[in-house]
Design an enzyme around this catalytic site. Structure first.
Site, PDB file in Angstrom:
ATOM      1  N   GLU A 128      32.953  21.299  91.418  1.00 20.67           N
ATOM      2  CA  GLU A 128      33.743  20.039  92.226  1.00 20.67           C
ATOM      3  C   GLU A 128      33.918  19.864  89.746  1.00 20.67           C
ATOM      4  O   GLU A 128      34.461  19.001  89.624  1.00 20.67           O
ATOM      5  CB  GLU A 128      33.468  19.043  92.476  1.00 20.67           C
ATOM      6  CG  GLU A 128      33.138  19.129  93.485  1.00 20.67           C
ATOM      7  CD  GLU A 128      32.833  18.055  94.833  1.00 20.67           C
ATOM      8  OE1 GLU A 128      32.237  16.632  93.946  1.00 20.67           O
ATOM      9  OE2 GLU A 128      32.676  17.412  95.728  1.00 20.67           O
ATOM     10  N   GLU A 141      33.968  24.603 103.423  1.00 25.33           N
ATOM     11  CA  GLU A 141      32.863  23.167 104.049  1.00 25.33           C
ATOM     12  C   GLU A 141      34.102  22.571 104.805  1.00 25.33           C
ATOM     13  O   GLU A 141      34.213  21.430 104.801  1.00 25.33           O
ATOM     14  CB  GLU A 141      32.573  22.204 102.794  1.00 25.33           C
ATOM     15  CG  GLU A 141      31.722  23.062 101.810  1.00 25.33           C
ATOM     16  CD  GLU A 141      31.435  21.432 100.178  1.00 25.33           C
ATOM     17  OE1 GLU A 141      31.898  20.139 101.081  1.00 25.33           O
ATOM     18  OE2 GLU A 141      30.838  22.071  99.725  1.00 25.33           O
TER      19      GLU A 141
HETATM   20  C1  XIL Z   1      27.453  16.095 101.111  1.00 26.18           C
HETATM   21  C2  XIL Z   1      25.730  16.204 102.630  1.00 26.18           C
HETATM   22  O1  XIL Z   1      26.625  16.997 103.334  1.00 26.18           O
HETATM   23  C3  XIL Z   1      25.625  15.287 101.985  1.00 26.18           C
HETATM   24  O2  XIL Z   1      24.122  15.394 103.199  1.00 26.18           O
HETATM   25  C4  XIL Z   1      24.983  14.378 101.005  1.00 26.18           C
HETATM   26  O3  XIL Z   1      24.202  13.214 101.314  1.00 26.18           O
HETATM   27  C5  XIL Z   1      26.341  14.637 100.330  1.00 26.18           C
HETATM   28  O4  XIL Z   1      26.211  16.135  99.956  1.00 26.18           O
HETATM   29  N1  XIL Z   1      30.381  18.369  98.630  1.00 26.18           N
HETATM   30  C6  XIL Z   1      30.139  18.820  98.286  1.00 26.18           C
HETATM   31  C7  XIL Z   1      29.086  19.211  99.410  1.00 26.18           C
HETATM   32  O5  XIL Z   1      30.210  20.262  97.443  1.00 26.18           O
HETATM   33  O6  XIL Z   1      27.251  19.298  98.719  1.00 26.18           O
HETATM   34  C8  XIL Z   1      28.984  17.586  99.768  1.00 26.18           C
HETATM   35  O7  XIL Z   1      27.728  17.607 101.128  1.00 26.18           O
HETATM   36  C9  XIL Z   1      30.311  16.561 100.722  1.00 26.18           C
HETATM   37  C10 XIL Z   1      30.982  16.961  99.689  1.00 26.18           C
END
Ligand code: XIL
Length: 557
Positions: free
Chosen positions: A355, A462
């Site tokens: 990010e 994701e």
């Molecule tokens: C999220 C997790 O799913 C949650 O459990 C945590 O509280 C916050 O992070 N982008 C990402 C991930 O790169 O690491 C994130 O995961 C979701 C958004």
């Protein structure tokens, strides 16, 4: 018109006792939390019941509503059975006045459900506890009601009744056989006589879990590339582990490999949650996508704080300190992997920087603490350090969200082009793909084509598809929404495969485990993944398979 509650038959009573026995074993830790990366995982007994509603009133009144004219409900933080809050019901002028919740989309008609709630008569905030009213007693009961079920009349299923006082919490619990068929369902609490205020806490609705569908085509078997899912410790036993290994051959630690978990305090490492996942991966021959090394949301404050407590600046000394800390972090992780797994580490790739993009900035880069201290060069530095420490065999990724948005796509392409032009060891681009119904696949396709043209690998890292936006409340999930989700998954997966994707990862094993259930607000019915709360395949599973170019087994429907 209200009708007398149906009484339970003998068979149902036996079932009640049997389910209650299981339930007693599983409480109180059966609640799935998307955030719980350190959970040690469920017991076998836990795996036999699925939690479909769990309300502790710690964040407010949730989806509960007043029942009856003039009744008001509120979260109360003074008298709670557990956690930060309970539900307080005041203004009752009839015995049937109470609190209710619509559970239409939550219950599964045709199967037994076990419902539990803790109740107590309550004085409103500020009432004198020596008042006689504090010691009154009354019958409190919990009922499930079906409307518009087709039979003409509403149906009332009596869950449980208990004699309550204002002095202590009492458990109301029962199992009811939900009739099959249509209709809307609500759960409510009321009294039989007293008009005292009512308190409620820790409402739990569970039903027996269905077996994992072992006859489904494994997604991993249908794909030419690794198919991954995000996991935490709780996904690694029982039915969840069965589902995991049937469909996925790669995992990403949802939280367990983030710096905030691995090194919460400088020099104090916690590899426990990560080991749990990596050990499972080794045992089951899964690869692991490492997530993450540099991410503003998981960089503990100490990383960017000087030993004397001031924030790091962009002075050369502070810059060197931050670079050293990152190198130390990566070295510690690498050394741990080498110690534990030797040459057989399951980690084949890493999100080095997550990010980093912000198209609103002139250089397209987010003003994260990393940027503030190190400037735009922090990205190249991180990749060079990662390559240096982790070696040439681990694929290094730049990961970001909404990469299909034109302005984010442009910033991403510019950044990768620049990094490659400077010889930065970047192997791949990760597209998070946190999507929503209605997402424009043409835009996704354009981004995948643009990144492919850069000559780096790319992965979907994701994937999830929310049914609604964070500002909307789902009251029920419709078949149309699930079908549309399946279509979108199919199109996205097909686009990914068409653009030479290196792996496709979904962000969670089944709907209960999605981070979107609690982010950015409570969204208890949100269902963004391939398998439902009961671990059963959704149209999204079939869409995934179809996107890979495989049709489901004929008996998969
Ligand atoms: C999220 C997790 O799913 C949650 O459990 C945590 O509280 C916050 O992070 N982008 C990402 C991930 O790169 O690491 C994130 O995961 C979701 C958004």
């Amino acid at each position: 018109m209200r009708r007398p509650a149906l009484l339970l038959g003998t068979g149902a009573v036996v079932l009640v006792l049997a389910l209650l026995a299981v339930w007693l074993v599983v409480l109180p830790d059966d609640r799935d939390t998307a955030d719980d990366s350190t959970s040690t995982g469920p017991t076998t007994a836990q795996a036999d019941l699925s939690t479909v509603l769990s309300d502790g009133f710690d964040d407010g009144t949730g989806r509960w509503e007043p029942l009856g004219d003039g009744v008001r409900i509120a979260q109360d933080q003074q008298v709670t059975r557990s956690g930060a809050g309970s539900l307080l019901v005041v203004g009752r002028t009839e015995a049937w006045h109470g609190a209710q919740v619509d559970v239409s989309g939550t219950l599964t008609p045709g199967v037994p459900h076990t419902v539990t709630a803790w109740v107590r008569l309550g004085l409103g905030g500020g009432a004198d506890p020596t008042d006689d009213a504090a010691h009154r007693t009354g019958e409190v009961r919990l009922t499930l009601q079906r409307r518009d079920g087709g039979a003409g009349d509403d149906e009332y299923l009596h869950v449980a009744q208990v004699t309550a006082t204002a002095d202590e919490w009492m458990s109301l619990s029962g199992t009811v056989d939900l009739p099959a068929g249509d209709g809307t369902w609500r759960l409510y609490v009321e009294t039989t006589g007293t008009l005292a205020d009512l308190r409620m806490d820790d409402v739990l609705v569970q039903r027996p879990s269905s077996p994992v569908q072992s006859d489904l085509t494994g997604l991993r078997d249908a794909a030419d590339v690794p198919v991954g899912t995000a996991v935490a410790g709780q996904d690694l036993t029982g039915r969840r582990a069965d589902l995991l290994t049937q469909h996925f051959d790669q995992v990403t630690a949802e939280n367990a490999m983030k710096p905030a978990v691995v090194q919460p305090v400088e020099g104090e490492f916690d590899f426990g949650p990560m080991d749990q996942i990596l050990d499972f991966a080794v045992e089951h021959h899964l690869t692991v996508h490492g997530h993450v090394l540099v991410w503003h949301r998981s960089t503990p404050d100490w990383f960017v704080t000087a030993p004397d407590g001031r924030p790091l600046t962009d002075s050369p000394a502070d810059q060197q300190l931050l670079r050293d800390r990152l190198r130390t972090h990566i070295q510690a992780v690498a050394a741990h992997l080498a110690d534990r797994y030797g040459d057989n580490s399951p980690v084949t790739s890493w999100d080095v920087v997550n990010e980093a993009i912000d198209p609103a900035q002139s250089d397209g880069l987010r003003r994260s603490p990393w940027y503030t201290v190190l400037g735009p060069g922090y990205i190249a530095d991180a990749f060079r350090t990662a390559r240096d420490v982790l070696g040439p065999d681990v694929a290094l990724y730049l990961n970001d969200y909404d990469t299909d948005a034109p302005e984010r796509r442009r910033a991403l392409v510019a950044l990768v082009t620049d990094l490659l032009a400077h010889g930065v060891p970047l192997d791949g681009v990760g597209h998070q793909m946190h999507l929503r119904l209605g997402a424009d696949v043409t835009r996704i396709d354009t981004t995948l084509a643009a990144v492919q043209a850069l000559g780096v690998r790319q992965a979907v890292t994701e994937l999830d598809i929310a049914l609604t936006g964070p500002d909307q409340t789902l009251t029920a999930v419709t078949d149309d929404q699930l079908a549309a989700q399946g279509d979108l998954v199919r199109e996205v997966v097909a686009a990914a495969v068409a653009h030479d994707i290196a792996s496709i990862t979904v962000w969670g094993l089944y709907d209960t485990r999605s981070w979107l259930r609690t982010w950015p607000t409570d969204r208890p019915l949100e269902a963004p993944l391939l398998f439902d709360d009961d671990l059963q395949a959704k149209p999204a599973y079939r869409g995934f398979l179809a996107g890979l170019g495989t049709s489901p087994n004929s008996d998969d429907n």
